[in-house]
Write an enzyme that holds these catalytic residues in place. Structure first.
Site, PDB file in Angstrom:
ATOM      1  N   ASP A  33       0.855  -1.191   0.000  1.00  0.00           N
ATOM      2  CA  ASP A  33       0.000   0.000   0.000  1.00  0.00           C
ATOM      3  C   ASP A  33       0.892   1.242   0.000  1.00  0.00           C
ATOM      4  O   ASP A  33       2.097   1.159   0.260  1.00  0.00           O
ATOM      5  CB  ASP A  33      -0.923   0.010   1.237  1.00  0.00           C
ATOM      6  CG  ASP A  33      -2.214   0.806   0.991  1.00  0.00           C
ATOM      7  OD1 ASP A  33      -2.120   1.961   0.535  1.00  0.00           O
ATOM      8  OD2 ASP A  33      -3.299   0.266   1.251  1.00  0.00           O
ATOM      9  N   TYR A 153     -13.572   6.330 -13.529  1.00  0.00           N
ATOM     10  CA  TYR A 153     -13.728   5.216 -12.578  1.00  0.00           C
ATOM     11  C   TYR A 153     -14.474   4.054 -13.234  1.00  0.00           C
ATOM     12  O   TYR A 153     -13.993   2.913 -13.244  1.00  0.00           O
ATOM     13  CB  TYR A 153     -14.474   5.681 -11.320  1.00  0.00           C
ATOM     14  CG  TYR A 153     -14.538   4.600 -10.251  1.00  0.00           C
ATOM     15  CD1 TYR A 153     -13.406   4.259  -9.518  1.00  0.00           C
ATOM     16  CD2 TYR A 153     -15.724   3.917  -9.987  1.00  0.00           C
ATOM     17  CE1 TYR A 153     -13.456   3.249  -8.549  1.00  0.00           C
ATOM     18  CE2 TYR A 153     -15.771   2.913  -9.018  1.00  0.00           C
ATOM     19  CZ  TYR A 153     -14.637   2.586  -8.304  1.00  0.00           C
ATOM     20  OH  TYR A 153     -14.681   1.595  -7.354  1.00  0.00           O
ATOM     21  N   LYS A 157     -13.001   0.184 -14.257  1.00  0.00           N
ATOM     22  CA  LYS A 157     -13.547  -1.066 -13.710  1.00  0.00           C
ATOM     23  C   LYS A 157     -14.137  -1.932 -14.815  1.00  0.00           C
ATOM     24  O   LYS A 157     -14.026  -3.162 -14.769  1.00  0.00           O
ATOM     25  CB  LYS A 157     -14.589  -0.743 -12.637  1.00  0.00           C
ATOM     26  CG  LYS A 157     -14.000  -0.003 -11.424  1.00  0.00           C
ATOM     27  CD  LYS A 157     -12.925  -0.837 -10.721  1.00  0.00           C
ATOM     28  CE  LYS A 157     -12.492  -0.229  -9.409  1.00  0.00           C
ATOM     29  NZ  LYS A 157     -11.479  -1.044  -8.708  1.00  0.00           N
TER      30      LYS A 157
HETATM   31  N1  LIG Z   1     -15.912   1.060  -1.172  1.00  0.00           N
HETATM   32  C1  LIG Z   1     -16.718   0.789  -2.175  1.00  0.00           C
HETATM   33  O1  LIG Z   1     -17.921   1.117  -2.158  1.00  0.00           O
HETATM   34  C2  LIG Z   1     -16.197   0.041  -3.377  1.00  0.00           C
HETATM   35  C3  LIG Z   1     -17.127  -0.402  -4.331  1.00  0.00           C
HETATM   36  C4  LIG Z   1     -16.677  -1.095  -5.449  1.00  0.00           C
HETATM   37  C5  LIG Z   1     -15.330  -1.324  -5.612  1.00  0.00           C
HETATM   38  N2  LIG Z   1     -14.443  -0.865  -4.686  1.00  0.00           N
HETATM   39  C6  LIG Z   1     -13.031  -1.134  -4.937  1.00  0.00           C
HETATM   40  O2  LIG Z   1     -12.474  -1.801  -3.833  1.00  0.00           O
HETATM   41  C7  LIG Z   1     -11.066  -1.586  -3.806  1.00  0.00           C
HETATM   42  C8  LIG Z   1     -10.644  -1.235  -2.383  1.00  0.00           C
HETATM   43  O3  LIG Z   1     -11.271  -0.015  -2.034  1.00  0.00           O
HETATM   44  P1  LIG Z   1     -11.767   0.321  -0.548  1.00  0.00           P
HETATM   45  O4  LIG Z   1     -13.207   0.583  -0.617  1.00  0.00           O
HETATM   46  O5  LIG Z   1     -11.233  -0.674   0.401  1.00  0.00           O
HETATM   47  O6  LIG Z   1     -11.071   1.750  -0.354  1.00  0.00           O
HETATM   48  P2  LIG Z   1      -9.963   2.263   0.660  1.00  0.00           P
HETATM   49  O7  LIG Z   1      -9.740   3.677   0.276  1.00  0.00           O
HETATM   50  O8  LIG Z   1     -10.354   1.952   2.056  1.00  0.00           O
HETATM   51  O9  LIG Z   1      -8.683   1.368   0.286  1.00  0.00           O
HETATM   52  C9  LIG Z   1      -7.973   1.528  -0.925  1.00  0.00           C
HETATM   53  C10 LIG Z   1      -6.495   1.363  -0.636  1.00  0.00           C
HETATM   54  O10 LIG Z   1      -5.768   1.440  -1.885  1.00  0.00           O
HETATM   55  C11 LIG Z   1      -4.578   2.156  -1.631  1.00  0.00           C
HETATM   56  N3  LIG Z   1      -4.037   2.791  -2.836  1.00  0.00           N
HETATM   57  C12 LIG Z   1      -4.590   3.769  -3.564  1.00  0.00           C
HETATM   58  N4  LIG Z   1      -3.754   4.172  -4.536  1.00  0.00           N
HETATM   59  C13 LIG Z   1      -2.635   3.424  -4.421  1.00  0.00           C
HETATM   60  C14 LIG Z   1      -1.395   3.381  -5.117  1.00  0.00           C
HETATM   61  N5  LIG Z   1      -1.132   4.229  -6.133  1.00  0.00           N
HETATM   62  N6  LIG Z   1      -0.456   2.501  -4.726  1.00  0.00           N
HETATM   63  C15 LIG Z   1      -0.711   1.656  -3.674  1.00  0.00           C
HETATM   64  N7  LIG Z   1      -1.847   1.650  -2.971  1.00  0.00           N
HETATM   65  C16 LIG Z   1      -2.803   2.532  -3.329  1.00  0.00           C
HETATM   66  C17 LIG Z   1      -4.996   3.228  -0.619  1.00  0.00           C
HETATM   67  O11 LIG Z   1      -3.871   3.785   0.053  1.00  0.00           O
HETATM   68  C18 LIG Z   1      -5.953   2.465   0.280  1.00  0.00           C
HETATM   69  O12 LIG Z   1      -5.307   1.915   1.410  1.00  0.00           O
HETATM   70  C19 LIG Z   1     -10.796  -0.503  -4.833  1.00  0.00           C
HETATM   71  O13 LIG Z   1     -10.293  -1.094  -6.022  1.00  0.00           O
HETATM   72  C20 LIG Z   1     -12.162   0.094  -5.080  1.00  0.00           C
HETATM   73  O14 LIG Z   1     -12.286   0.686  -6.350  1.00  0.00           O
HETATM   74  C21 LIG Z   1     -14.838  -0.192  -3.570  1.00  0.00           C
END
Ligand SMILES: NC(=O)c1ccc[n+]([C@@H]2O[C@H](COP(=O)([O-])OP(=O)(O)OC[C@H]3O[C@@H](n4cnc5c(N)ncnc54)[C@H](O)[C@@H]3O)[C@@H](O)[C@H]2O)c1
Length: 269
Positions: A33, A153, A157
Site C-alpha cells: 500500500d 472510474y 472497472k
Molecule cells: N468502497 C466501495 O464502495 C467500493 C465499491 C466497489 C469497488 N471498490 C473497490 O475496492 C477496492 C478497495 O477499495 P476500498 O473501498 O477498500 O477503499 P480504501 O480507500 O479503504 O482502500 C484503498 C487502498 O488502496 C490504496 N491505494 C490507492 N492508490 C494506491 C497506489 N497508487 N499505490 C498503492 N496503494 C494505493 C490506498 O492507500 C488504500 O489503502 C478498490 O479497487 C475500489 O475501487 C470499492
C-alpha cells in the site's frame, strides 16, 4: 496448507479485511500500500513497483496468490492509473514468482461500477493498452466536471473486468494453471465511501445509483471472504468470472437484469 498471498491496498478497507481473513486462515500475507502495510509502494510508479517486486522475491521463492485490490475514485485519470494499469502491472511484475506455485491464483477487486454507463471509447483505449492516449482522454473528461469525470472510474472497472475474461482462458493463465477472477463490489462501507455514507442524502444517492435490496451496503469482510476463496487452492476450476457482491444490484434492471444470457440459440433437430 499455508499459502503466501500478496494483497494490494492492504492498509485500508477491503484490502485490510482480506489480509486479516487470510492471516486468520493461517496464510502469510504480504500487504502492499502507499502506507500502513508491509511494503510501501506506489502502484502507479514503475520503479516503486519493481522495487516492491524485488523485495518480495528477496524473501520468497514463490507466491501462491495475488489480490490486486488497491483502487481510488477521484473522477480523474488517476483512477485509470491505479485501478486498471496499476492492477495489471502488479500482476505482471509478480507473475514469475506466482508461476512457481503449485496452485497459483489471482483475484482482482473490480466494481459493480463496471455495469454502469461509461465512456466506451475510453474502455477501448484501455483494453488496447494505449496508456498515454487513455490518460489524455480521461484527463479531458475530468475537466468537464465530476459527473463526466466519473467515467474514469467506471471505465477503469469495466476494462479490468473485461481484461480478466480476456486473459483467463489463454495459455498465459489457464495454460499455466493460474485461475484469475474478479469481485464486483456494490456500495461498501470503507474509507472510500465514508463521507458519502455519513449523511442521509449521500446514502440515498449511493443506494439510488446502486440499490442493494439484500442487507444494504456491503461490509468489507463480505468482499474479503470472496477474495480469500478466489485465491485459495480449492478454487481449481473457476476462472474468468466477475462475481458481483452487491446486495442484488446486478440482478436489477439498473444492473444486467434477470437475463444474462441474451437470446438463446435455437436447438437443432
Ligand atoms: N468502497 C466501495 O464502495 C467500493 C465499491 C466497489 C469497488 N471498490 C473497490 O475496492 C477496492 C478497495 O477499495 P476500498 O473501498 O477498500 O477503499 P480504501 O480507500 O479503504 O482502500 C484503498 C487502498 O488502496 C490504496 N491505494 C490507492 N492508490 C494506491 C497506489 N497508487 N499505490 C498503492 N496503494 C494505493 C490506498 O492507500 C488504500 O489503502 C478498490 O479497487 C475500489 O475501487 C470499492
Amino acid at each position: 496448507m499455508a499459502r503466501t498471498i500478496v494483497v494490494t491496498g492492504a492498509g485500508s478497507g477491503i484490502g485490510k479485511a482480506t489480509a486479516e481473513i487470510l492471516r486468520a486462515q493461517g496464510h502469510t500475507v504480504i500487504g502492499l500500500d502507499l502506507r500502513g502495510a508491509d511494503i510501501e509502494v506506489d502502484l502507479t510508479d514503475a520503479d516503486s513497483l519493481q522495487a516492491a517486486a524485488r523485495e518480495i522475491a528477496a524473501h520468497h521463492d514463490s507466491i501462491d496468490g495475488i489480490v490486486a485490490n488497491a483502487g481510488v475514485t477521484t473522477n480523474s485519470a488517476l483512477d485509470l492509473k491505479v485501478n486498471y494499469f496499476g492492477a495489471i502491472d502488479t500482476i505482471e511484475s509478480l507473475k514469475d514468482l506466482l508461476e512457481k506455485s503449485s496452485a497459483p491464483r489471482v483475484a482482482i477487486t473490480a466494481s459493480a461500477a463496471s455495469l454502469q454507463p461509461t465512456d466506451p471509447e475510453l474502455v477501448a483505449l484501455l483494453l488496447a493498452g494505449k496508456h498515454d492516449e487513455a490518460i489524455a482522454y480521461g484527463t479531458k473528461l475530468s475537466e468537464a466536471g465530476p459527473a463526466v469525470g466519473y467515467a474514469n472510474y467506471s471505465a477503469s472497472k469495466r476494462a479490468i473486468a473485461t481484461w480478466v475474461r480476456r486473459v483467463a482462458p489463454t495459455d498465459d493463465y489457464a495454460g499455466k494453471g493460474i485461475a484469475i477472477n474478479a469481485v464486483g463490489p456494490g456500495v461498501v462501507k470503507t474509507a472510500m465511501t465514508e463521507q458519502l455514507l455519513s449523511t442521509e442524502e449521500g446514502r440515498a444517492m449511493a443506494l439510488g445509483a446502486m440499490p442493494a435490496p439484500l442487507n444494504g451496503p456491503v461490509k468489507a469482510e463480505g468482499i474479503g471472504n470472496v477474495l480469500a476463496f478466489l485465491v485459495s487452492a480449492e478454487n481449481a476450476s473457476m476462472t474468468g468470472q466477475v462475481i458481483y457482491v452487491d446486495g442484488g444490484f446486478d440482478a436489477l434492471p439498473q444492473g444486467r437484469g434477470e437475463d444474462l444470457w441474451h437470446s438463446p440459440k435455437h436447438i437443432d433437430g
